[in-house]
Design a protein around this motif. Structure first.
Motif, PDB file in Angstrom:
ATOM      1  N   MET A   1      40.226  53.384  41.528  1.00  0.00           N
ATOM      2  CA  MET A   1      40.761  51.957  42.208  1.00  0.00           C
ATOM      3  C   MET A   1      39.831  50.907  41.403  1.00  0.00           C
ATOM      4  O   MET A   1      40.530  49.771  41.271  1.00  0.00           O
ATOM      5  N   GLY A   2      38.861  50.965  41.015  1.00  0.00           N
ATOM      6  CA  GLY A   2      38.011  49.852  40.654  1.00  0.00           C
ATOM      7  C   GLY A   2      38.565  49.337  38.982  1.00  0.00           C
ATOM      8  O   GLY A   2      38.694  48.181  39.032  1.00  0.00           O
ATOM      9  N   PHE A   3      38.896  50.363  38.500  1.00  0.00           N
ATOM     10  CA  PHE A   3      39.507  49.961  37.040  1.00  0.00           C
ATOM     11  C   PHE A   3      40.887  49.251  37.227  1.00  0.00           C
ATOM     12  O   PHE A   3      41.063  47.962  36.484  1.00  0.00           O
ATOM     13  N   LEU A   4      41.726  49.711  38.046  1.00  0.00           N
ATOM     14  CA  LEU A   4      42.903  48.778  38.374  1.00  0.00           C
ATOM     15  C   LEU A   4      42.680  47.348  38.865  1.00  0.00           C
ATOM     16  O   LEU A   4      43.390  46.487  38.499  1.00  0.00           O
ATOM     17  N   TYR A   5      41.750  47.470  39.764  1.00  0.00           N
ATOM     18  CA  TYR A   5      41.302  46.105  40.298  1.00  0.00           C
ATOM     19  C   TYR A   5      40.862  45.220  39.187  1.00  0.00           C
ATOM     20  O   TYR A   5      41.009  43.945  39.063  1.00  0.00           O
ATOM     21  N   PHE A   6      39.972  45.629  38.106  1.00  0.00           N
ATOM     22  CA  PHE A   6      39.494  44.950  36.926  1.00  0.00           C
ATOM     23  C   PHE A   6      40.717  44.534  36.130  1.00  0.00           C
ATOM     24  O   PHE A   6      40.741  43.345  35.753  1.00  0.00           O
ATOM     25  N   LEU A   7      41.679  45.531  36.063  1.00  0.00           N
ATOM     26  CA  LEU A   7      42.938  44.921  35.118  1.00  0.00           C
ATOM     27  C   LEU A   7      43.593  43.902  35.885  1.00  0.00           C
ATOM     28  O   LEU A   7      44.346  42.954  35.218  1.00  0.00           O
ATOM     29  N   LEU A   8      43.922  43.976  37.161  1.00  0.00           N
ATOM     30  CA  LEU A   8      44.499  43.111  38.171  1.00  0.00           C
ATOM     31  C   LEU A   8      43.920  41.680  38.100  1.00  0.00           C
ATOM     32  O   LEU A   8      44.566  40.666  37.693  1.00  0.00           O
ATOM     33  N   GLY A  10      42.043  40.855  35.567  1.00  0.00           N
ATOM     34  CA  GLY A  10      42.157  40.231  34.175  1.00  0.00           C
ATOM     35  C   GLY A  10      43.613  39.957  33.787  1.00  0.00           C
ATOM     36  O   GLY A  10      43.706  38.594  33.381  1.00  0.00           O
ATOM     37  N   ALA A  11      44.297  40.290  34.365  1.00  0.00           N
ATOM     38  CA  ALA A  11      45.797  39.994  34.077  1.00  0.00           C
ATOM     39  C   ALA A  11      46.057  38.476  34.964  1.00  0.00           C
ATOM     40  O   ALA A  11      46.784  37.599  34.340  1.00  0.00           O
ATOM     41  N   ILE A  12      45.849  38.367  36.099  1.00  0.00           N
ATOM     42  CA  ILE A  12      46.064  37.109  36.894  1.00  0.00           C
ATOM     43  C   ILE A  12      45.145  35.932  36.154  1.00  0.00           C
ATOM     44  O   ILE A  12      45.620  35.059  35.893  1.00  0.00           O
ATOM     45  N   SER A  13      43.882  36.087  36.002  1.00  0.00           N
ATOM     46  CA  SER A  13      43.099  35.296  35.285  1.00  0.00           C
ATOM     47  C   SER A  13      43.400  34.864  33.727  1.00  0.00           C
ATOM     48  O   SER A  13      43.524  33.583  33.650  1.00  0.00           O
ATOM     49  N   GLY A  14      44.067  36.047  32.910  1.00  0.00           N
ATOM     50  CA  GLY A  14      44.578  35.562  31.686  1.00  0.00           C
ATOM     51  C   GLY A  14      45.701  34.620  31.719  1.00  0.00           C
ATOM     52  O   GLY A  14      46.046  33.729  31.037  1.00  0.00           O
ATOM     53  N   TRP A  15      46.727  35.230  32.738  1.00  0.00           N
ATOM     54  CA  TRP A  15      48.006  34.289  32.900  1.00  0.00           C
ATOM     55  C   TRP A  15      47.422  32.855  33.262  1.00  0.00           C
ATOM     56  O   TRP A  15      48.192  31.910  32.868  1.00  0.00           O
ATOM     57  N   PHE A  26      50.469  35.119  27.899  1.00  0.00           N
ATOM     58  CA  PHE A  26      50.692  35.801  26.545  1.00  0.00           C
ATOM     59  C   PHE A  26      51.156  37.005  26.705  1.00  0.00           C
ATOM     60  O   PHE A  26      50.919  37.759  25.897  1.00  0.00           O
ATOM     61  N   GLY A  27      51.880  37.402  27.696  1.00  0.00           N
ATOM     62  CA  GLY A  27      52.497  38.681  27.968  1.00  0.00           C
ATOM     63  C   GLY A  27      51.438  39.544  28.743  1.00  0.00           C
ATOM     64  O   GLY A  27      50.192  39.124  28.855  1.00  0.00           O
ATOM     65  N   LEU A  28      51.692  40.562  29.277  1.00  0.00           N
ATOM     66  CA  LEU A  28      50.896  41.308  29.928  1.00  0.00           C
ATOM     67  C   LEU A  28      49.738  41.896  29.462  1.00  0.00           C
ATOM     68  O   LEU A  28      48.585  41.706  29.935  1.00  0.00           O
ATOM     69  N   ILE A  29      49.897  42.545  28.209  1.00  0.00           N
ATOM     70  CA  ILE A  29      48.558  42.993  27.597  1.00  0.00           C
ATOM     71  C   ILE A  29      47.820  41.796  26.852  1.00  0.00           C
ATOM     72  O   ILE A  29      46.768  41.866  27.261  1.00  0.00           O
ATOM     73  N   GLY A  30      48.268  40.775  26.500  1.00  0.00           N
ATOM     74  CA  GLY A  30      47.599  39.414  26.084  1.00  0.00           C
ATOM     75  C   GLY A  30      46.875  39.114  27.232  1.00  0.00           C
ATOM     76  O   GLY A  30      45.550  38.340  27.111  1.00  0.00           O
ATOM     77  N   ASN A  31      47.614  38.736  28.262  1.00  0.00           N
ATOM     78  CA  ASN A  31      46.972  38.176  29.506  1.00  0.00           C
ATOM     79  C   ASN A  31      45.623  39.128  30.011  1.00  0.00           C
ATOM     80  O   ASN A  31      44.563  38.488  30.543  1.00  0.00           O
ATOM     81  N   ILE A  32      45.848  40.421  30.249  1.00  0.00           N
ATOM     82  CA  ILE A  32      44.873  41.235  30.585  1.00  0.00           C
ATOM     83  C   ILE A  32      43.689  41.090  29.433  1.00  0.00           C
ATOM     84  O   ILE A  32      42.473  41.081  30.118  1.00  0.00           O
TER      85      ILE A  32
END
Length: 79
Positions: A1-8, A10-15, A26-32
């Motif tokens: 669960m921690g890794f998915l939280y980390f990615l979430l 990252g994606a939100i803050s990158g976006w 920047f797209g999903l991968i770029g945002n992450i």
């Protein structure tokens, strides 16, 4: 669960940083990627300044600020 939280986070803050910086993400991968690197930068700076906080909103704001700083430095290097 921690890794998915980390990615979430990252994606939100990158976006969010992409929206502030260039008006688009920047797209999903770029945002992450931008968000994760920004989270590291923002967390380091917040720690040095003694700025603490909790909660998901605070983490997103710190990571987005770090991501924005990353994009700013990249733009300076590109020029």
């Amino acid at each position: 669960m921690g890794f998915l939280y980390f990615l979430l986070i990252g994606a939100i803050s990158g976006w969010l940083a992409g929206q502030i910086w260039k008006g688009a993400g920047f797209g999903l991968i770029g945002n992450i990627i931008v968000g994760i690197i920004g989270g590291v930068i923002g967390g380091w700076i917040a720690g040095k300044l003694g700025i603490g906080g909790g909660g998901i909103v605070w983490q997103i704001l710190i990571a987005a600020g770090g991501a924005w700083l990353l994009l700013f430095v990249i733009s300076l290097i590109k020029k």
